[in-house]
Design a protein around this motif. Structure first.
Motif, PDB file in Angstrom:
ATOM      1  N   TYR A  15       0.907  -1.157   0.156  1.00 49.09           N
ATOM      2  CA  TYR A  15      -0.053  -0.032   0.145  1.00 49.09           C
ATOM      3  C   TYR A  15       0.895   1.247   0.031  1.00 49.09           C
ATOM      4  O   TYR A  15       0.541   2.232  -0.632  1.00 49.09           O
ATOM      5  CB  TYR A  15      -0.980   0.059   1.219  1.00 49.09           C
ATOM      6  N   PHE A  48      -8.677   5.210  -3.629  1.00 47.94           N
ATOM      7  CA  PHE A  48      -8.596   3.711  -3.208  1.00 47.94           C
ATOM      8  C   PHE A  48      -8.970   3.257  -1.678  1.00 47.94           C
ATOM      9  O   PHE A  48      -9.579   2.785  -1.515  1.00 47.94           O
ATOM     10  CB  PHE A  48      -6.951   3.661  -3.243  1.00 47.94           C
ATOM     11  N   PHE A  86     -12.102   0.794  -0.633  1.00 51.99           N
ATOM     12  CA  PHE A  86     -12.174  -0.040   0.569  1.00 51.99           C
ATOM     13  C   PHE A  86     -13.017   0.118   1.541  1.00 51.99           C
ATOM     14  O   PHE A  86     -13.648  -0.999   1.997  1.00 51.99           O
ATOM     15  CB  PHE A  86     -10.727   0.107   1.289  1.00 51.99           C
ATOM     16  N   LEU A 103     -10.368  -3.555  -4.326  1.00 48.72           N
ATOM     17  CA  LEU A 103      -8.906  -2.712  -4.603  1.00 48.72           C
ATOM     18  C   LEU A 103      -8.262  -3.211  -5.798  1.00 48.72           C
ATOM     19  O   LEU A 103      -7.583  -2.265  -6.740  1.00 48.72           O
ATOM     20  CB  LEU A 103      -7.733  -2.829  -3.294  1.00 48.72           C
TER      21      LEU A 103
END
Length: 191
Positions: free
Chosen positions: A41, A63, A67, A120
């Motif tokens: 990440y 992003f 999530f 993701l």
């Protein structure tokens, strides 16, 4: 529906009880842990900011939003369906190899790990594949490995991770499509 659930249970016991070995017993409990993926990440965040400037910041926001959407949608289904996890089901729990320190209390369908990671993966695939090409397919391999590990360690059935994967891909498709239409990762002209 009964045939599907029977197939699901049989496949669960193959993955959890028969298709195992010492190496996978060591690796797969770790593979599903979120902190293991923190370097990935971080790398993605640095990569998009370094290469795309302010657009990279928006990518990180999308992003995170992807999530959050997948996580909340999965929790909705867990509460609505209320399927017991294999490690919590009194009928089969004695036969389940639980390879983690705890068996969550939450419902089993859908898998939040699957929804989150496939969401993701789809978002990253849609937004990064124009820049990284065929390597973008590795995001799906990453998500699939995490899903498999959820079944392997005894906390989900195969249908839980398939349902979560589909849910996540839909969310990632929506967020990635919106991002591509409105923002898109292009080289920042100011750098």
């Amino acid at each position: 529906m009964e045939n599907l659930l029977t197939w699901d249970l049989k496949l669960f016991f193959y993955i959890n009880g028969k298709w195992n070995n010492g190496f996978l017993d060591f690796l797969l409990p770790w593979l599903r842990e979120p902190y293991l993926w923190a370097p990935l990440y971080l790398f993605l965040g640095v990569f998009v900011i370094y290469n795309f400037g302010w657009r990279g910041f928006f990518w990180i926001v999308f992003f995170i939003v992807t999530f959050a959407i997948t996580d909340q949608a999965s929790m909705f289904f867990k509460d609505a369906v209320a399927r017991l996890r294999p490690c919590r089901d009194p009928l089969i729990a004695p036969y389940v190899r639980v390879m983690v320190n705890y068996c969550p209390q939450s419902g089993s369908f859908t898998s939040s790990h699957a929804a989150n990671h496939f969401g993701l993966a789809m978002f990253s695939f849609i937004t990064l594949s124009p820049r990284i090409g065929k390597w973008a397919w590795l995001f799906f391999l990453w998500a699939a490995a995490i899903c498999y590990s959820q079944v392997y360690v005894g906390v989900h059935y195969p249908l839980d991770v398939v349902g979560g994967g589909v849910l996540g891909m839909l969310a990632g498709l929506l967020s990635g499509g919106f991002f591509q239409r409105r923002i898109r990762l292009e080289l920042d002209k100011t750098t």
